[in-house]
Design an enzyme around this catalytic site. Sequence first.
Site, PDB file in Angstrom:
ATOM      1  N   ALA A 190       0.802  -1.226   0.000  1.00 14.67           N
ATOM      2  CA  ALA A 190       0.000   0.000   0.000  1.00 14.67           C
ATOM      3  C   ALA A 190       0.832   1.271   0.000  1.00 14.67           C
ATOM      4  O   ALA A 190       0.318   2.351  -0.289  1.00 14.67           O
ATOM      5  CB  ALA A 190      -0.938   0.011   1.223  1.00 14.67           C
ATOM      6  N   ARG A 225      10.801   7.700  -0.969  1.00  9.90           N
ATOM      7  CA  ARG A 225      12.244   7.721  -1.197  1.00  9.90           C
ATOM      8  C   ARG A 225      12.621   7.294  -2.611  1.00  9.90           C
ATOM      9  O   ARG A 225      13.755   7.503  -3.046  1.00  9.90           O
ATOM     10  CB  ARG A 225      12.953   6.836  -0.168  1.00  9.90           C
ATOM     11  CG  ARG A 225      13.135   7.524   1.183  1.00  9.90           C
ATOM     12  CD  ARG A 225      13.895   6.637   2.152  1.00  9.90           C
ATOM     13  NE  ARG A 225      13.049   5.575   2.691  1.00  9.90           N
ATOM     14  CZ  ARG A 225      13.488   4.623   3.498  1.00  9.90           C
ATOM     15  NH1 ARG A 225      14.765   4.567   3.844  1.00  9.90           N
ATOM     16  NH2 ARG A 225      12.651   3.687   3.955  1.00  9.90           N
ATOM     17  N   LYS A 274       6.716  -5.995 -40.310  1.00  7.17           N
ATOM     18  CA  LYS A 274       5.659  -5.650 -39.363  1.00  7.17           C
ATOM     19  C   LYS A 274       4.350  -6.309 -39.768  1.00  7.17           C
ATOM     20  O   LYS A 274       3.909  -6.185 -40.904  1.00  7.17           O
ATOM     21  CB  LYS A 274       5.494  -4.122 -39.318  1.00  7.17           C
ATOM     22  CG  LYS A 274       4.590  -3.584 -38.213  1.00  7.17           C
ATOM     23  CD  LYS A 274       3.116  -3.507 -38.585  1.00  7.17           C
ATOM     24  CE  LYS A 274       2.835  -2.543 -39.699  1.00  7.17           C
ATOM     25  NZ  LYS A 274       1.354  -2.450 -39.964  1.00  7.17           N
ATOM     26  N   ASN A 327      11.846 -14.421 -53.270  1.00  5.27           N
ATOM     27  CA  ASN A 327      13.017 -13.547 -53.138  1.00  5.27           C
ATOM     28  C   ASN A 327      12.561 -12.106 -53.266  1.00  5.27           C
ATOM     29  O   ASN A 327      11.951 -11.721 -54.272  1.00  5.27           O
ATOM     30  CB  ASN A 327      14.067 -13.860 -54.203  1.00  5.27           C
ATOM     31  CG  ASN A 327      15.339 -13.046 -53.980  1.00  5.27           C
ATOM     32  OD1 ASN A 327      16.226 -13.458 -53.243  1.00  5.27           O
ATOM     33  ND2 ASN A 327      15.412 -11.884 -54.601  1.00  5.27           N
ATOM     34  N   ARG A 344       7.548   1.005 -64.973  1.00  2.62           N
ATOM     35  CA  ARG A 344       8.473   2.116 -64.776  1.00  2.62           C
ATOM     36  C   ARG A 344       8.500   2.933 -66.057  1.00  2.62           C
ATOM     37  O   ARG A 344       8.158   2.452 -67.146  1.00  2.62           O
ATOM     38  CB  ARG A 344       9.874   1.605 -64.426  1.00  2.62           C
ATOM     39  CG  ARG A 344      10.501   0.723 -65.476  1.00  2.62           C
ATOM     40  CD  ARG A 344      11.728  -0.004 -64.938  1.00  2.62           C
ATOM     41  NE  ARG A 344      12.355  -0.827 -65.960  1.00  2.62           N
ATOM     42  CZ  ARG A 344      13.125  -1.870 -65.701  1.00  2.62           C
ATOM     43  NH1 ARG A 344      13.331  -2.238 -64.470  1.00  2.62           N
ATOM     44  NH2 ARG A 344      13.691  -2.550 -66.682  1.00  2.62           N
ATOM     45  N   ASN A 399       1.713   0.152 -47.637  1.00  2.00           N
ATOM     46  CA  ASN A 399       0.518  -0.383 -46.985  1.00  2.00           C
ATOM     47  C   ASN A 399      -0.405   0.667 -46.386  1.00  2.00           C
ATOM     48  O   ASN A 399      -1.489   0.330 -45.914  1.00  2.00           O
ATOM     49  CB  ASN A 399       0.940  -1.361 -45.868  1.00  2.00           C
ATOM     50  CG  ASN A 399       1.836  -0.698 -44.828  1.00  2.00           C
ATOM     51  OD1 ASN A 399       2.540   0.258 -45.114  1.00  2.00           O
ATOM     52  ND2 ASN A 399       1.825  -1.231 -43.616  1.00  2.00           N
ATOM     53  N   ARG A 440       8.954  -6.552 -36.047  1.00  2.00           N
ATOM     54  CA  ARG A 440       7.967  -5.854 -35.232  1.00  2.00           C
ATOM     55  C   ARG A 440       6.784  -6.772 -34.890  1.00  2.00           C
ATOM     56  O   ARG A 440       6.677  -7.884 -35.410  1.00  2.00           O
ATOM     57  CB  ARG A 440       7.513  -4.591 -35.953  1.00  2.00           C
ATOM     58  CG  ARG A 440       8.601  -3.514 -36.033  1.00  2.00           C
ATOM     59  CD  ARG A 440       8.182  -2.337 -36.887  1.00  2.00           C
ATOM     60  NE  ARG A 440       6.953  -1.737 -36.391  1.00  2.00           N
ATOM     61  CZ  ARG A 440       6.250  -0.832 -37.081  1.00  2.00           C
ATOM     62  NH1 ARG A 440       6.655  -0.459 -38.293  1.00  2.00           N
ATOM     63  NH2 ARG A 440       5.149  -0.326 -36.574  1.00  2.00           N
ATOM     64  N   ASP A 462       7.892  -4.987  -1.300  1.00  2.00           N
ATOM     65  CA  ASP A 462       9.123  -4.417  -1.845  1.00  2.00           C
ATOM     66  C   ASP A 462      10.328  -5.316  -1.572  1.00  2.00           C
ATOM     67  O   ASP A 462      11.464  -4.851  -1.522  1.00  2.00           O
ATOM     68  CB  ASP A 462       9.375  -3.016  -1.293  1.00  2.00           C
ATOM     69  CG  ASP A 462       9.561  -2.995   0.223  1.00  2.00           C
ATOM     70  OD1 ASP A 462       9.441  -4.058   0.860  1.00  2.00           O
ATOM     71  OD2 ASP A 462       9.838  -1.909   0.768  1.00  2.00           O
TER      72      ASP A 462
END
Length: 459
Positions: free
Chosen positions: A11, A16, A351, A377, A440, A386, A333, A103
């Site tokens: 409690a 300190r 991720k 690959n 491209r 995304n 992640r 503690d």
Amino acid sequence: MVKRFAVVLAAGKGTRMKSKLYKVLHPVLGRPMVQHVIEQLKPVKLDEMVTIVGHGAEKVAEYIGDDSQMVLQEEQLGTGHAVLQAEDLLTNQNGTTIVVCGDTPLITSDTYRALFDYHEQEGAKATILTAKAPNPSGYGRVIRDEQNEVKRIVEQKDANDSELLVDEINTGTYCFDNKALFDALQYVSNDNAQGEYYLPDVIEILQNRAEKICAFQTSDFEETLGINDRAALAHAEKTLKRRINDKHMRNGVTLIDPDNTYIGPDVVIEPDVLIHPGSILKGETTIRTDAEIGPHTEIDNCFVGKASVIRQSVAKNSHVGERVQAGPYAHIRPEASIGNEAKIGNFVEVKKSSIGDKSKVSHLSYIGDAEVGSNVNIGCGTITVNYDGKNKYLTTIEDDAFIGCNSNLVAPVTVGEGSYIAAGSTITKNVPEDSLSIARARQANKEGYASRIRNQKKD
């Protein structure tokens, strides 16, 4: 069989510590110190555990969960008053009650069990957990008589010169006959300088009733240390780290430099794992046999399969299969799943994606919100695009596909089985299986134009 109960005192705010975080929630190797206490009490097979909470009660409850009942001490009026808050739950029970401070995270289940056993074998009304202190200054001394029986506990400020030489100290952990404890608490006074009700006064009350008081001395003073400031917290962390690392090494794990290896209390490591310096393993992580971790690798809440190697990398809340090569400088992640024999190379971030068996993302790529098949690959500099600023979308790359370097796959998009993406492409539409996709601008060479540009700069 004698019933066993526990009261955990949690409690206090802990001024300190000089922190906005409540004292017992300060972590030791990633686990709040009060949770260490509760986890070490569990193997004793208690009939009831009660945790007395006060400051930060809701936060403490989040960590304790269903492991213990909780009682709120609205006013902090001393340790005796704190234990009295459990009266409604325990007062009429026959059995033994241990009182532990929240503690003291280093006391082991073996010590708790030995204290219970000794107390019950001796038929004592109270048993004090004591220790030999290298420097007993500041501690209450345990004074014994000629028969080695406990005579009294004397606080430092009240001790005479001969008593100050005693090095057996009161650790603040006790076992009591449960009924005797709650009866004696009714007679504890707050007639002292602090105006508080102190639990050690119960010992004196029971002695005055000619009840048997015992002391059980642990052989390890360090495990009884209470945490009152950041220096003590660091000492506890170092002690627990050494204890955990020693356990793993004795179980067949190789730690190249245990002083610079940090392993949390919930981590499971199988024999023949090799861990290099600077590695941090925490949460509910499992490392299977023959894996190699580090140097300077952080793994949190992950499964790492047999014979996988993760170097100079970070992985969190993810699954890494067998014989995976990851790093250096990979970032795996949350919600990533890496298949067997896959490769996640340097400066690759994964991720919320699955990478299939034997697939390779060798360098400098971001794979987010993606399902990647087996034997794929993915070339250097590839990005699964995304996020449109509001929503996340899925990229699917089917088995045996080949993604050329510096490709952008703008989700939602699917690259079919066995297809090729030409280097430098920005793919915005699905690619059928067994196709070559080129997206491209056509190259145009303007001969002599570079000289014109250089001359313009001179002007």
